[in-house]
Design an enzyme around this catalytic site. Structure first.
Site, PDB file in Angstrom:
ATOM      1  N   GLU A  87      43.752  -0.205  33.966  1.00  0.00           N
ATOM      2  CA  GLU A  87      43.150  -0.202  35.040  1.00  0.00           C
ATOM      3  C   GLU A  87      41.417  -0.603  35.059  1.00  0.00           C
ATOM      4  OE1 GLU A  87      44.436   0.783  38.150  1.00  0.00           O
ATOM      5  OE2 GLU A  87      46.533   0.743  36.959  1.00  0.00           O
ATOM      6  N   SER A 465      84.325  52.951  49.791  1.00  0.00           N
ATOM      7  CA  SER A 465      83.947  53.968  48.969  1.00  0.00           C
ATOM      8  C   SER A 465      83.013  54.115  48.111  1.00  0.00           C
ATOM      9  CB  SER A 465      85.469  54.255  47.878  1.00  0.00           C
ATOM     10  OG  SER A 465      86.480  54.561  48.740  1.00  0.00           O
TER      11      SER A 465
END
Length: 815
Positions: A87, A465
């Site tokens: 770059e 239950s």
């Protein structure tokens, strides 16, 4: 000549003045867009929300930008060199602007009237990424130049490079190089090699064009060009260069892989925090540590997965995805394309049956591989008829599969691949630390990605239950005992809150006659529960149930309450059971342990209501103030609110002792395989078989499991809480308890144990051979019964009473 020179000088001066004027004019035009020094110093990156387990394992990340910030000191030298080579090789020597690039931009402006690109330095890219848009205009370009020049004056080169390393977009939602390392290679940046550094250094120029996953050949060319640049700039030697260029492309789309699968948990945290932070939640860099135990979460995932698949296979094979015999003769890539068009579960695969024998099948996997399926991988697949029945067990492969079938396979430890089908049944599991309510594991369904509905928190189903222990604890608190006898016989109730006369029955239609409450609970006898609630009254029982955190307004106001007809979530049930587990205290389940900001500062710390067994109570300033205690935690001493006792410890222990019998003798007998006598629990199945539960606990941990269909279909004949949910509970609790010492509920010294008549629940007669022991609160011990004849020669009534009292006193001391 002199005149010409003079003219040139004048023109030069005028040009300089004009340039200065233009520059000044441009500066005045764009100066409002140039950040101040303070703004440059205060740059904050958009960092996603990350969610971890208590032991710091990643379980989720939320945010459009995947980013893990790193400081300049953490940037590997090879990566820095690769970025500079690709770059801006002159980065450490220019003032922020590349003069040649600037001249190119001016030429483009004169020639076309627009800035078309060219010559951006790393500093200029930072300026653009942090402060500007990507529009190609004169104003934006010159603003970028001015910001770059200012940044070079105010920030060091290392600070600028650090901003670049963290901000630049590198494809696949990855911003910054640390995130890119995770996305493309599935490991930290520090663990990459030179070839991999060069590969991701090539991404800023064009993340889509040079993406190593999407365009590996083009990415390879750019990677090798960067390596060549590094060699020519003296950043690497010839040997390192040669090794790197010969390295194959290894990048894949890893995304951000969690360490632990807990998607339902992550979504619960995200949803809760969104109420406070809104959309900022996804960019503020918050780090959340939950109460989840990573190993227990993995165990919970596996237990639910195995439990659902076991149920699914019990009910038969629903058939192949499709059948296409012509596909068998097509090229492999066409077969793969067809297989990939059919979705499958995570880690599963679709496959094409190429041929069969009596005991094997040759299949093509979606990845192109050809494998053999053995009989053990197929033999389970009896044809599905309905949830109540399936066809005959297959005797050979052709009874199940034929050439051209497209099927699903799942991984299997024994057979490598196993014939599979996407389950339609669902299951959920939640496990709590009963001392403070910390949620240690949570699974909201079979597969989050196919259905995000969280059945632990969002689903309200009838517990059946599984709810009875709450009714029985109300009875014990009101003077009933475990030896109280209630007649289990046919009865008709004309309740004004019921639409018609009600005739409750037990499972199987059998009645047991006079039954002690202990037996009725561990055998889960419905009629006894209904009669018991009828005797106590619905309204006072509803008031009592508030102690467990249940809202009476959300519970049935009729006798069906005794059979668990309320609509409750697994989280509510587990929270209620925690009262039994911790000896009678109400706690609040919680999930978020602490929240840290982007700087690691704690901005929220949980202070859960905690049971005070070993803490030091601190004085309250007023009677109405929350009691607090000093607790010795793994992180040192900490002041926490103390849990309020809502259930008498004597009642809590008696319920615990009865529910241990559920596992010893009752509907939870399968749990005896754990060889733990400290565990207690209760099954639950609704009358129509739409919901199956098991909730169990010891003195430290509570776990509830639910199984059922989202559309409320019955689970089918033979499916109960003990068959559909208890195996999942066992498979989770086995590793959870493996290394843990036994943890019993403390037995209060005020309880006494006496011998009773098993048929009547009364005090046993002296010398009664079938007498059994039962636990009572002192004030509820059955009275002595006096016999009118001596039990042996020379022993009268009073002598026999004395002998009986001495025997019982000795036995009570043993307990």
């Amino acid at each position: 000549m002199a005149k010409t020179f003079k003219i040139l000088v004048i023109l030069f001066i005028l040009g300089v003045i004009a340039a200065a004027g233009i520059t000044y004019g441009v500066y005045n035009h764009v100066k409002d867009r140039i950040p101040t020094v303070e703004e440059m110093k205060a740059i904050e990156l958009k960092i996603p929300l990350r969610i971890y387990t208590r032991d710091e394992q990643l379980i989720g990340e939320f945010g459009e930008q995947r980013r893990t910030p790193l400081s300049y000191e953490d940037v590997p030298t090879d990566l820095e060199n690769a970025v500079l080579a690709a770059e801006d090789s002159n980065f450490y020597h220019h003032p922020g602007v590349d003069i040649m690039g600037l001249l190119r931009a001016v030429y483009q402006l004169v020639a076309t009237g627009e800035i078309q690109g060219g010559g951006s330095t790393i500093t200029m890219q930072v300026a653009r990424n942090y402060f500007l848009s990507f529009e190609q205009t004169f104003t934006r370009k010159f603003t970028e130049i001015f910001i770059s020049l200012k940044m070079e004056r105010e920030l060091s080169k290392h600070e600028i490079l650090e901003l670049y390393m963290n901000k630049i977009y590198l494809g696949k939602r990855a911003y910054g190089f640390e995130a890119a390392a995770q996305v493309y290679y599935g490991k930290p940046l520090s663990e990459l090699d030179l070839a991999q550094y060069a590969m991701i250094a090539g991404l800023p120029k064009a993340p889509s064009r040079y993406n190593p996953v999407v365009n590996p050949s083009r990415a390879l060319i750019r990677r090798n060009w960067i390596l060549q640049r590094m060699l020519s700039l003296g950043m690497i030697d010839k040997e390192a260069y040669q090794t790197a260029v010969e390295t194959p492309v290894t990048a894949k789309n890893y995304g951000v892989a969690p360490d632990v699968e807990a998607n339902y948990v992550a979504e619960m945290v995200r949803s809760q925090l969104y109420e406070t932070y809104g959309d900022a939640l996804y960019s503020e860099g918050l780090v959340v540590y939950t109460t989840i135990n990573s190993q227990r979460q993995k165990d919970a995932n596996k237990a639910v997965y195995d439990g659902v698949l076991a149920y699914d296979e019990r009910h038969g094979y629903r058939g192949t995805i499709a059948t296409n015999p012509e596909l068998v003769d097509q090229p492999v890539d066409q077969q793969q394309s067809e297989l990939e068009s059919h979705s499958s579960m995570p880690d599963w695969t679709t496959a094409l049956v190429l041929s069969t024998t009596d005991q094997t099948a040759e299949v093509r996997l979606a990845n192109g591989e050809q494998v053999e399926l053995v009989w053990d991988a197929i033999s389970w697949a009896a044809p599905y008829i309905n949830e109540d029945s399936h066809g005959a067990k297959p005797e050979k492969v052709s009874d199940v599969l034929v050439k051209g079938d497209i099927i699903q396979l799942r991984p299997d430890d024994k057979t490598v691949w196993r014939l599979a089908q996407t389950p339609t049944v669902q299951s959920a599991l939640i496990s709590l630390d009963s001392k403070d309510g910390a949620i240690e594991s949570l699974v909201g369904g079979f597969d989050y990605f196919s259905n995000k509905f969280n059945r632990v928190t969002q689903s309200k189903r009838q517990p059946g239950s599984n709810f009875k222990p709450f009714i029985y604890s109300s009875a014990l608190s009101r003077g009933y005992t475990a030896a109280t006898v209630i007649n289990d016989a046919p009865v008709v109730f004309h309740d004004s809150n019921l639409a018609q006369a009600w005739r409750p029955t037990n499972d199987g239609g059998k009645f047991y006659g006079p039954t002690r409450l202990r037996q009725a609970l561990y055998r889960s006898q419905n009629v006894v529960s209904v009669r018991l609630l009828d005797e106590m009254g619905v309204r006072p029982t509803l008031e009592f149930l508030k102690r467990f955190g249940f809202d009476p307004d959300q519970l049935p106001h009729n006798l069906s309450l005794s059979l668990g007809s309320a609509n409750l979530s697994p989280l509510q049930i587990a929270s209620g059971y925690s009262v039994f587990s911790n000896g009678g205290y109400r706690i609040q389940p919680y999930l978020i342990e602490r929240v840290e900001d982007r700087n690691g500062e704690t901005i929220f710390q949980s202070n859960p209501t905690t049971v005070c067994h070993d803490c030091t109570l601190l004085d309250k300033s007023s009677p109405d103030e929350q009691q607090v205690g000093l607790f010795n935690t793994p992180n040192g001493f900490k002041t926490l609110p103390v849990a309020q006792r809502v259930l008498d410890p004597e009642v809590s222990y008696i319920i615990y002792d009865i529910m241990r019998d559920v596992i010893r003798y009752g509907t939870g007998r399968r749990a005896r395989v754990l060889n733990r006598d400290d565990i207690a629990g209760k099954t639950g199945t609704t009358n129509d078989g739409r919901d199956a539960w098991f909730s169990g606990y010891n003195g430290d941990i509570v776990t509830s499991v639910w199984t059922g269909f989202d559309d409320m279909s019955p689970l089918g004949r033979g499916e109960w809480g003990g068959s559909a949910s208890l195996p999942t509970w066992i498979n989770y609790m086995r590793p959870a308890l493996a290394e843990a010492p036994k943890s019993y509920i403390d037995k209060p010294s005020s309880l006494v144990t006496v011998r009773i008549d098993p048929k009547t629940g009364e005090r046993a007669l002296p010398g009664q051979k079938d007498a059994i022991f039962e636990i009572f609160r002192k004030e509820h011990v059955p009275p002595q019964r006096i016999v009118s004849t001596p039990i042996a020669e020379g022993v009268g009534e009073r002598d026999s009473e004395v002998q009986e009292n001495r025997t019982e006193t000795a036995l009570e001391n043993l307990f």
